[in-house]
Enzyme design. Structure first.
Site, PDB file in Angstrom:
ATOM      1  N   ASP A 134     -19.426 -41.706  27.471  1.00 41.47           N
ATOM      2  CA  ASP A 134     -19.505 -41.634  25.709  1.00 41.47           C
ATOM      3  C   ASP A 134     -20.877 -41.567  25.522  1.00 41.47           C
ATOM      4  OD1 ASP A 134     -20.166 -44.058  26.372  1.00 41.47           O
ATOM      5  OD2 ASP A 134     -18.426 -45.002  25.427  1.00 41.47           O
TER       6      ASP A 134
ATOM      7  N   ARG B 209     -17.849 -47.474  19.224  1.00 42.61           N
ATOM      8  CA  ARG B 209     -17.491 -46.022  19.426  1.00 42.61           C
ATOM      9  C   ARG B 209     -17.398 -45.557  18.060  1.00 42.61           C
ATOM     10  NH1 ARG B 209     -15.412 -44.332  24.541  1.00 42.61           N
ATOM     11  NH2 ARG B 209     -14.963 -42.726  23.203  1.00 42.61           N
TER      12      ARG B 209
ATOM     13  N   TYR C 248     -18.019 -52.714  28.776  1.00 41.84           N
ATOM     14  CA  TYR C 248     -18.338 -52.716  30.252  1.00 41.84           C
ATOM     15  C   TYR C 248     -18.472 -54.201  30.750  1.00 41.84           C
ATOM     16  CZ  TYR C 248     -19.406 -47.677  30.198  1.00 41.84           C
ATOM     17  OH  TYR C 248     -19.542 -46.602  30.036  1.00 41.84           O
TER      18      TYR C 248
HETATM   19  P1  FAD Z   1     -16.401 -34.748  36.173  1.00 42.13           P
HETATM   20  O1  FAD Z   1     -16.319 -35.186  34.648  1.00 42.13           O
HETATM   21  O2  FAD Z   1     -15.897 -35.796  37.000  1.00 42.13           O
HETATM   22  O3  FAD Z   1     -15.632 -33.573  36.225  1.00 42.13           O
HETATM   23  C1  FAD Z   1     -14.962 -33.064  37.612  1.00 42.13           C
HETATM   24  C2  FAD Z   1     -13.903 -31.937  37.058  1.00 42.13           C
HETATM   25  O4  FAD Z   1     -13.322 -31.245  38.293  1.00 42.13           O
HETATM   26  C3  FAD Z   1     -12.613 -32.879  36.514  1.00 42.13           C
HETATM   27  O5  FAD Z   1     -12.205 -32.261  35.538  1.00 42.13           O
HETATM   28  C4  FAD Z   1     -11.745 -32.889  37.942  1.00 42.13           C
HETATM   29  O6  FAD Z   1     -10.458 -32.686  37.525  1.00 42.13           O
HETATM   30  C5  FAD Z   1     -12.155 -31.354  38.453  1.00 42.13           C
HETATM   31  N1  FAD Z   1     -11.848 -31.243  40.021  1.00 42.13           N
HETATM   32  C6  FAD Z   1     -11.878 -32.143  40.894  1.00 42.13           C
HETATM   33  N2  FAD Z   1     -11.679 -31.623  41.970  1.00 42.13           N
HETATM   34  C7  FAD Z   1     -11.264 -30.245  41.792  1.00 42.13           C
HETATM   35  C8  FAD Z   1     -10.689 -29.386  42.646  1.00 42.13           C
HETATM   36  N3  FAD Z   1     -10.780 -29.579  44.020  1.00 42.13           N
HETATM   37  N4  FAD Z   1     -10.518 -28.280  42.031  1.00 42.13           N
HETATM   38  C9  FAD Z   1     -10.713 -27.956  40.745  1.00 42.13           C
HETATM   39  N5  FAD Z   1     -11.103 -29.075  40.029  1.00 42.13           N
HETATM   40  C10 FAD Z   1     -11.508 -30.194  40.431  1.00 42.13           C
HETATM   41  N6  FAD Z   1     -19.326 -42.564  32.879  1.00 42.13           N
HETATM   42  C11 FAD Z   1     -20.062 -43.424  32.099  1.00 42.13           C
HETATM   43  O7  FAD Z   1     -20.961 -43.108  31.428  1.00 42.13           O
HETATM   44  N7  FAD Z   1     -19.191 -44.215  31.390  1.00 42.13           N
HETATM   45  C12 FAD Z   1     -17.921 -44.439  31.734  1.00 42.13           C
HETATM   46  O8  FAD Z   1     -17.206 -45.232  31.376  1.00 42.13           O
HETATM   47  C13 FAD Z   1     -17.461 -43.499  32.727  1.00 42.13           C
HETATM   48  N8  FAD Z   1     -16.198 -43.737  33.317  1.00 42.13           N
HETATM   49  C14 FAD Z   1     -15.579 -42.834  34.047  1.00 42.13           C
HETATM   50  C15 FAD Z   1     -14.174 -42.802  34.638  1.00 42.13           C
HETATM   51  C16 FAD Z   1     -13.965 -42.093  35.560  1.00 42.13           C
HETATM   52  C17 FAD Z   1     -12.372 -42.110  35.851  1.00 42.13           C
HETATM   53  C18 FAD Z   1     -14.438 -40.943  35.901  1.00 42.13           C
HETATM   54  C19 FAD Z   1     -14.118 -39.964  36.923  1.00 42.13           C
HETATM   55  C20 FAD Z   1     -16.080 -40.779  35.638  1.00 42.13           C
HETATM   56  C21 FAD Z   1     -16.446 -41.787  34.687  1.00 42.13           C
HETATM   57  N9  FAD Z   1     -17.765 -41.825  34.266  1.00 42.13           N
HETATM   58  C22 FAD Z   1     -18.141 -42.497  33.385  1.00 42.13           C
HETATM   59  C23 FAD Z   1     -18.728 -40.799  34.757  1.00 42.13           C
HETATM   60  C24 FAD Z   1     -18.689 -39.529  33.880  1.00 42.13           C
HETATM   61  O9  FAD Z   1     -17.784 -39.298  33.225  1.00 42.13           O
HETATM   62  C25 FAD Z   1     -19.481 -38.415  34.873  1.00 42.13           C
HETATM   63  O10 FAD Z   1     -20.871 -38.904  35.243  1.00 42.13           O
HETATM   64  C26 FAD Z   1     -19.519 -37.099  34.231  1.00 42.13           C
HETATM   65  O11 FAD Z   1     -18.139 -36.870  33.636  1.00 42.13           O
HETATM   66  C27 FAD Z   1     -19.814 -36.325  35.454  1.00 42.13           C
HETATM   67  O12 FAD Z   1     -19.391 -34.975  35.009  1.00 42.13           O
HETATM   68  P2  FAD Z   1     -19.237 -33.823  36.030  1.00 42.13           P
HETATM   69  O13 FAD Z   1     -18.665 -32.651  35.121  1.00 42.13           O
HETATM   70  O14 FAD Z   1     -20.132 -33.680  36.914  1.00 42.13           O
HETATM   71  O15 FAD Z   1     -17.855 -34.451  36.694  1.00 42.13           O
END
Ligand code: FAD
Length: 587
Positions: free
Chosen positions: A67, A239, A248
């Protein structure tokens, strides 16, 4: 915002007419998190690039996860055109408070500081659900010429890399030139490349929950770091919307081989832990909106592409975001750094696919962003430890927080000298525009309509380079325009590749430029009157950004807002040499 260039069109100017898309896939993005959507929204605007984005989930994210939106990310959102929508909905982090135990062991406020240093950015530090950030990107994609929509329910399971790349999915194979794995911490693309995430866990369990609650804790609407005497630490993040708040919460230390999932923790456990830390203050939780538990660890891959440093073959598969770096969420960097990965890669892919840059440019993605991620991992390890530490000095975490505030705002990223980042030979001509750092916006007055605005807001995320010409004793705009034309394809607008903007020193009412700074553009041959700027007398940009008033300065800015070079306006051969190595030969 400029529109009607190629004729009047009624309705929402952000909604572009649809164009035919080619059938062969150029770019396949895996995952609709912040990294995947940043890249998809960026590429969606280019009709000659066929982009697809697949997602394992059945639909968009609706709650939870990150967030925190750093100032630097808001600068990027400005370039994408939706920073104002985020700012309108978000919680604005103005001040941060620090609480520590007093002599009796009861928590008491020990510090209250400005969250962001004055002048660091024209953009605020805000808090908004990751899901809403996704919505803004999806909206951009829908209105883009290519009408890009995610293909939900499609999961990548493996890759075959040859002249093209074949992505194997549950819905069949997809053949493409490039694959970008934005598929999170358990990335299947990373596994297919056999690149390990290296690092260690800290064996510390934390909980996070978004709640609607009442309390007599006074700083519930301020970002607050609370370190209790022996009940652990709590970070309060107010928020958006005025009522919801994120906690947290430090939970138990884990044994070396233990996983937090083994503890079967519930939301009630998180609430109980928060109450113990906040005591004697009350906490009456009315609704738990979302919660999760996680372990702290810092991990990073040693490369972000299928090729290794030094390889001559250009990469075809990349990883971005959590797929290549994971860390604790409390410093609020995950979403921000992931989006910046994608912004860095987007314009490079675009340039190469459109044939305007050599494929070797793609090597610079891994080189630049792996170094940023490694820095983040080191920073996060210290930050997480400082926050959890129960030291004797109650101000220790506050000092740590203040010391690193520029870093957490995202403005400290500095790319090392390279093919894209020039040497500092002429840095003294514009000391406020550090080569390798992001272009630090400042107020100016647009000459043609006396509009007070931020110079940095002329940079939109459309793949163009910017050349800011700060005029010293001589105005070189005419010669620079001629030079830029040699890099511009026939029939393209004069600013299609390099967008020249001139900033003079005279007050706007005394500037007599006429239309000499207005290039002719578009199918109707209209004048673009928005290229000339004058100082805002309340903060003269020549002073605030340390511009040499006699020689002037050229500040060349990359499509992702980073300063590529600072050069003297009168020595155009130096500029030509630099541009030639980036854009291919010009004059
Ligand atoms: P992500 O946001 O993880 O996106 C990856 C996407 O790829 C997802 O939509 C997933 O469904 C999709 N995917 C995965 N595998 C496959 C596949 N094989 N084929 C097709 N699609 C796939 N950060 C904070 O700052 N505070 C928090 O409280 C916090 N809580 C979090 C809680 C959770 C459950 C998660 C997963 C992450 C959290 N984070 C938090 C971290 C933050 O959300 C990430 O750093 C950020 O979202 C990273 O972005 P990204 O696009 O790299 O990956």
């Amino acid at each position: 915002m400029q529109y009607h260039l190629n004729g009047f069109r009624p309705g929402d100017p952000a909604h572009h007419p649809a164009t035919d898309t080619k059938s062969d896939t150029d770019v396949l993005i895996v995952g609709t998190g912040p990294a995947g959507l940043t890249l998809a929204a960026y590429l969606a605007q280019f009709p000659h690039i066929r982009t697809r984005i697949i997602e394992r989930r059945d639909g968009p994210l609706v709650m939870g996860q990150a967030d925190g939106i750093a100032c630097r990310t808001m600068e990027m959102f400005q370039a994408f055109g939706f920073a104002h929508r985020v700012a309108h909905e978000a919680y604005h982090v103005n001040e941060t408070t620090f609480w520590n135990p007093d002599d009796t062991g009861q928590i008491t406020r020990t510090g209250r500081i400005d969250d962001v240093e004055e002048g660091l950015s024209e953009q605020p530090h805000v808090i908004l659900s990751q899901a809403r950030v996704h919505d803004f990107y999806l909206d951009l994609m829908r209105k883009a010429p290519t009408r890009l929509e995610p293909e939900y329910g499609t999961e990548i399971t493996g890759l075959t890399i040859a002249d093209t790349v074949t992505a194997h999915t549950n819905n069949g194979d997809i053949e493409t030139r490039y694959v970008i794995g934005c598929d999170g911490a358990r990335s299947a693309v990373r596994r297919a490349l056999n690149i390990p995430l290296q690092g260690a866990a800290e064996n510390a369990a934390w909980g996070v929950m978004d709640i609607l609650a009442t309390t007599d804790f006074p700083d519930i609407r301020l970002k607050s770091a609370i370190q209790s005497r022996d009940q652990g630490s709590l970070l309060i993040i107010p928020r958006e919307g005025g009522y919801m708040v994120r906690f947290y919460i430090e939970l138990a230390k884990l044994n070396p081989d233990e996983r937090v999932a083994d503890r079967d923790l519930t939301a009630d456990d998180l609430i109980a832990a928060a109450r113990r830390i906040l005591a004697p203050h009350t906490l009456d939780v009315k609704e738990v909106v979302w919660w999760s538990v996680y372990e702290i660890g810092q991990r990073v891959t040693d490369r972000f592409a299928n090729t290794a440093p030094g390889d001559t073959t250009p990469p075809q598969v990349f990883i971005a975001g959590d797929a290549c770096h994971t860390h604790s969420p409390k410093a609020g960097q995950g979403m921000n750094v992931s989006m910046q990965d994608a912004f860095n890669l987007g314009w490079k892919l675009q340039g190469v696919i459109e044939g305007r840059a050599p494929a070797s440019l793609l090597h610079s993605y891994s080189a630049e962003r792996q170094a940023v991620a490694q820095d983040l991992i080191d920073f996060d390890r210290d930050f997480a430890r400082a926050f959890a530490a129960k030291g004797k000095d109650p101000k220790a975490f506050q000092s740590h927080f203040q010391k690193h505030a520029r870093y957490t705002a995202g403005v400290e990223t500095r790319y090392a000298p390279s093919q894209l980042t020039g040497p500092a030979d002429h840095q003294s001509l514009a000391t406020g525009y550090t080569i390798g750092k992001r272009f630090h916006s400042a107020p100016v007055i647009r000459w043609a309509d006396a509009h007070k605005m931020q110079l940095g807001h002329t940079i939109t995320a459309n793949g163009r380079w910017r050349l800011f010409h700060f005029v010293g004793d001589t105005d070189h705009t005419g010669a620079l325009g001629t030079l830029i034309a040699t890099y511009t394809p026939a029939n393209a607008d004069p600013d299609a590749i390099i967008d020249l903007r001139t900033i003079v020193q005279t007050p706007h009412r005394m500037t007599t430029a006429g239309t000499t700074h207005a290039p002719v553009k578009g199918t109707l041959g209209l004048q673009d009157m928005e290229k000339l700027f004058c100082p805002d007398p309340s903060a003269d940009i020549f002073d605030t950004r340390g511009i040499d008033r006699k020689i002037g300065a050229l500040v060349l800015v990359r499509p992702d807002q980073y300063v590529s070079h600072v050069l003297p306006p009168g020595q155009q051969d130096v500029l030509v040499n630099w541009l030639n190595q980036i854009l291919g030969s010009g004059p």
